[in-house]
Design a protein around this motif. Structure first.
Motif, short mmCIF file in Angstrom:
data_model
loop_
_atom_site.label_atom_id
_atom_site.label_comp_id
_atom_site.label_asym_id
_atom_site.label_seq_id
_atom_site.Cartn_x
_atom_site.Cartn_y
_atom_site.Cartn_z
N TYR A 84 -6.94 5.80 19.32
CA TYR A 84 -6.70 7.17 18.86
C TYR A 84 -6.81 7.18 17.34
N GLY A 85 -7.24 8.32 16.78
CA GLY A 85 -7.34 8.45 15.34
C GLY A 85 -6.97 9.84 14.88
N GLN A 86 -6.44 9.92 13.67
CA GLN A 86 -6.04 11.21 13.11
C GLN A 86 -6.24 11.16 11.60
N ALA A 87 -6.81 12.20 11.05
CA ALA A 87 -7.00 12.27 9.60
C ALA A 87 -5.71 12.74 8.94
N GLY A 88 -5.37 12.13 7.81
CA GLY A 88 -4.15 12.51 7.11
C GLY A 88 -4.11 11.97 5.71
N TYR A 89 -3.12 12.40 4.95
CA TYR A 89 -2.90 11.92 3.58
C TYR A 89 -2.16 10.59 3.65
N ASN A 90 -2.63 9.61 2.89
CA ASN A 90 -1.97 8.31 2.82
C ASN A 90 -1.18 8.22 1.52
N LEU A 91 0.14 8.23 1.62
CA LEU A 91 1.00 8.13 0.43
C LEU A 91 1.40 6.69 0.13
N PHE A 92 0.81 5.74 0.87
CA PHE A 92 1.05 4.33 0.59
C PHE A 92 -0.29 3.60 0.42
N PRO A 93 -1.15 4.04 -0.50
CA PRO A 93 -2.41 3.30 -0.69
C PRO A 93 -2.11 1.90 -1.23
N GLY A 94 -2.67 0.90 -0.56
CA GLY A 94 -2.40 -0.47 -0.95
C GLY A 94 -1.01 -0.94 -0.57
N GLY A 95 -0.24 -0.12 0.12
CA GLY A 95 1.09 -0.50 0.55
C GLY A 95 2.21 -0.03 -0.35
N ALA A 96 1.91 0.47 -1.56
CA ALA A 96 2.93 0.94 -2.50
C ALA A 96 2.97 2.46 -2.52
N LEU A 97 4.17 3.01 -2.70
CA LEU A 97 4.34 4.45 -2.69
C LEU A 97 3.57 5.10 -3.83
N LEU A 98 2.79 6.12 -3.52
CA LEU A 98 2.01 6.85 -4.52
C LEU A 98 2.94 7.72 -5.36
N GLN A 99 2.74 7.69 -6.69
CA GLN A 99 3.58 8.46 -7.60
C GLN A 99 2.93 9.82 -7.89
N PRO A 100 3.74 10.84 -8.17
CA PRO A 100 3.18 12.17 -8.49
C PRO A 100 2.22 12.09 -9.68
N GLY A 101 1.12 12.82 -9.59
CA GLY A 101 0.08 12.82 -10.61
C GLY A 101 -1.17 12.10 -10.18
N ALA A 102 -1.03 11.10 -9.29
CA ALA A 102 -2.19 10.37 -8.79
C ALA A 102 -2.85 11.16 -7.66
N ALA A 103 -4.13 10.89 -7.45
CA ALA A 103 -4.86 11.54 -6.37
C ALA A 103 -4.36 11.03 -5.03
N VAL A 104 -4.14 11.93 -4.09
CA VAL A 104 -3.65 11.57 -2.76
C VAL A 104 -4.87 11.34 -1.86
N PRO A 105 -5.12 10.09 -1.42
CA PRO A 105 -6.32 9.83 -0.63
C PRO A 105 -6.18 10.36 0.80
#
Length: 773
Positions: free
Chosen positions: A728-749
């Protein structure tokens, strides 16, 4: 090793002179010369295959009169395949059945048949019904299935009934799964099976049956299972116990059964591709644990008034309690991250000023269900018909709480000290359903049968919602669903059939409580007031045939089309993971099923191919977490359903004591949810595509050795080539790129989140079996 027993089965009856409880003379008697001598009749007895057209046990018709591609399996098949659980067995052996492992737990999988779902996930659209000894197992609140509560060690027969058969009641849009259990009368003796395997997996099944004299009989079966899990932080365990006591006399049979279960299942769900590529065992966030307890008591009885008339009765009471904990990304933090893209360093996007990044959600469901079914059946020379009624009453209490939390370096959710536990939703639901049904199978000519059936359902949904808003609303749904089927013996060993049927699914309390676009909710953790949703109406046409050119060969073919009016879909909010349910005008599930069974001496071959095209059939939009919704057109495929599925199985009895076998499973790609129209593309060449999950091929092998008359050792290897695949697959925002929590201001992949399939798994076991006849 399967024991040879002379017993009644829902789909297959092996006649033993003087031992059959079900009449098998109709319509075989019409094919015999009434002037034949009694001795010749005994020598000419052949295997008679019958099908149960209604959920209640005891009423059957000959298979050649059944207008559909019904599939069956017995306890001997379960033992031979050595599958780790029931859902894996169905996926390996039943044509048209595939598995969706979105929860990441072997006892929390979705079963899909003809594109319709039978799922343990609250909020999933349920299009299949499940019965155990005539008792409907779809839970009250969301029509979900608790696989851990199914007594797999006690199963005698499994029947998959196709199509929108109205006699099987609500949710029978694509089909119904009917399970029958063993008894001390049919299965006297002792069975014990102990197995251990990879990643700490261990299972024990024990059962015993006994005939007590004067018609009394008793049976008990229990299962214990645990595993560490192949993914991080995914240990689980469960246990269930089944007991049956009954008595059979010349005209009356009855039994009382008690079924209890207790489980703790970890389902770590979907993982973004970037994490999965770096570590196959990786999970997104934790915890994600569900604890369930259930108790069911059922009474089944039948009385034979004469050679033609019988009355069946079923009563049941079931109580279930489920508590789920999940650690999730805070909606406020996600909204902040999306709003701050490209604004790093601005005052409102400072990391220190960001809201809490996590939330600990808890949901508790308490359900009480009880009901009764009654059926009178008549077995005549020209007509075989049944009249019946069913009443189901349910009460469901749902509570959802949330607590502010934060993520540690391993993406575990840790509740903030001192943060209050807030109740976000509280629901008290009551519903009742009445069903009246009738069916008549008429023998028009020698080898030609016409079946007319209908069921009228009326359901009332009453919901008292105290949080987050106050509401007290009731909805009533009613529908008369008819069906018509025709079978004809075209040649001596060729039967063709055609049918038209209609089934319905009423909206659940979860769907009704999350149907307001202005008040989106996060499933299964939020509810709002109850806007009206229309019930789903499915009409199915099916044509096919069964050909048995020789005793060792059987070929089946079925073509079907099911149109779903007012299908219920989940619309995801464009600014957060919230969403709501709504009706979609029309969807369609159509396809082809082909099956082959062949015996070649000691070798048995099985092949199954299914083509399943599940698509939207109207223009519309599907809301997603992204700025642009998915634009669907007639022909846009539904997510998560493969177009092609192929299965090839083989079993070779090398010697009287040694058997080897295997199964090859092939699945084509599956569209990704949230990108059904293919508008999203991968952000870079190193990122997998966002359109589908990709197809896969799996090989499972097994072997068993009967080293003593009552003792057997066996082994099994799943995914022999250790393939990486996703169901199964689902498209979504990844807030842990590389395993670390994404900080505000960075692009959300934007990434594809997948349900990873299990790696290579080993299993060894020992089995003891003593026939107590």
């Amino acid at each position: 090793m399967a024991r040879s027993r002379c017993r009644t089965r829902p789909l297959r009856v092996v006649p033993c002179l003087g031992a059959l409880a079900l009449p098998v003379s109709w319509p075989v008697a019409a094919q015999q010369d009434t002037n034949e001598a009694a001795a010749d009749q005994v020598h000419n007895l052949r295997e008679v295959t019958v099908v149960a057209p209604t959920p209640l046990p005891g009423f059957t018709i000959e298979r050649q009169a059944f207008a559909g591609n019904a599939q069956t399996a017995t306890d001997g098949d379960l033992e031979r395949v050595k599958a780790p659980n029931l859902s894996a067995f169905l996926a390996e052996t039943m044509t048209g059945v595939v598995v969706n492992d979105a929860q990441g737990n072997p006892f929390a999988q979705d079963i899909l048949y003809r594109g319709y779902r039978l799922s343990p996930t609250l909020g999933s659209a349920q299009g299949l019904s499940l019965y155990l000894d005539g008792v409907r197992q779809n839970a009250a609140l969301g029509d979900v299935i608790h696989w851990a509560a199914i007594p797999e060690a006690a199963l005698s027969t499994i029947t998959l009934v196709p199509g929108s058969n109205p006699l099987y009641g609500l949710n029978t849009l694509g089909g119904a799964l009917a399970l029958q259990t063993k008894s001390g009368e049919t299965h006297p003796g002792v069975e014990a099976d102990l197995s251990v395997g990879s990643y700490g997996r261990a299972r024990l099944d024990v059962s015993a049956g006994q005939r007590l004299g004067d018609g009394w009989h008793a049976y008990v079966a229990g299962t214990g299972w645990r595993e560490d899990g192949w993914r991080d932080r995914s240990d689980s365990d469960l246990g269930n116990l089944f007991f049956k006591l009954g008595r059979s006399t010349s005209g009356t049979q009855w039994h009382v059964s008690v079924l209890g279960s207790n489980s703790r299942l970890t389902g770590n769900g979907l993982t973004p591709d970037s994490l999965y590529a770096a570590d196959r065992r990786a999970i997104y966030t934790a915890p994600d644990e569900t604890r369930s307890r259930s108790l069911q008591v059922a009474l089944n009885g039948a009385h034979q008034f004469n050679a033609q008339d019988q009355l069946q009765l079923t009563l049941y009471l079931r109580q279930t309690r489920t508590h789920a904990n999940s650690g999730d990304i805070s909606n406020d933090y996600l909204d902040t991250a999306l709003g701050c893209q490209g604004h790093a360093g601005s005052a409102e996007c400072e990391a220190d000023d960001a809201p809490a990044n996590a939330v600990l959600n808890s949901a508790t469901v308490r359900e009480t269900s009880y009901g009764a079914s009654m059926q009178w059946s008549h077995d005549g020379d020209t007509h075989r018909f049944a009249l019946g009624a069913a009443l189901d009453m349910n009460r469901s209490r749902y509570t959802q709480t949330t607590q502010q939390a934060s993520f540690d370096d391993a993406r575990n959710t840790v509740a903030d000290a001192g943060a209050p536990v807030l109740t976000q939703a509280a629901l008290d639901g009551r519903d009742s359903t009445i069903g009246l049904f009738a069916t008549d199978t008429m023998r028009l000519l020698d080898g030609t049968f016409l079946t007319l059936a209908a069921r009228w359902n009326q359901g009332r949904r009453h919901t008292l919602l105290s949080l987050p808003t106050q509401s007290d609303e009731s909805f009533t749904y009613s529908r008369l669903n008819p069906s018509l089927g025709l079978t004809h013996r075209l040649l001596e060993r060729l039967v063709v059939f055609g049918s038209a049927s209609q089934g319905t699914r009423m909206p659940t309390a979860i769907e009704l409580g999350c149907a307001d676009p202005a008040n989106a909710c996060q499933l299964p953790t939020g509810l709002q007031a109850d806007p009206f949703l229309r019930q789903v109406v499915t009409r199915t046409l099916e044509f096919g045939g069964r050909w048995q050119p020789a005793d060792a060969t059987e070929v089946t073919l079925a073509l079907y089309r099911s149109d779903n009016r007012d299908d219920i879909v989940f619309q995801r909010s464009p600014v957060s993971p919230l969403g709501y349910f709504s009706n979609f005008p029309k969807t369609r599930n159509q396809g082809v099923e082909f099956g082959l069974r062949q015996r070649l001496g000691r070798l048995t071959l099985r092949a199954g191919y299914s083509y399943t095209q599940a698509s939207y059939q109207a223009q519309g939009t599907l809301q997603t977490p992204f700025a642009a919704p998915v634009m669907v057109q007639p022909g846009t495929r539904l997510a998560g359903i493969p177009l092609h599925s192929f299965k090839l199985g083989a079993d070779w009895r090398a010697t009287a004591a040694l058997s080897v076998g295997g199964d090859l499973l092939v699945s084509s790609s599956r569209p990704v949810a949230g990108n059904e129209d293919g508008a999203l593309s991968a952000p870079n060449a190193q990122t997998p595509g966002l359109s589908d999950t990709g197809g896969y091929l799996l090989l499972n092998l097994r072997a068993s050795w009967q080293f003593l008359p009552r003792w057997q050792v066996y082994g099994r290897i799943d995914n022999v080539f250790d393939r990486r695949y996703a169901t199964y697959g689902q498209a979504g925002y990844n807030l842990f790129p590389g395993g670390a929590l994404l900080q505000p201001g960075a692009a959300v992949p934007v990434e594809r989140f997948v349900a990873p399939g299990a790696p290579r798994l080993f299993l060894v076991g020992v089995r003891y079996e003593w026939d107590g006849r």
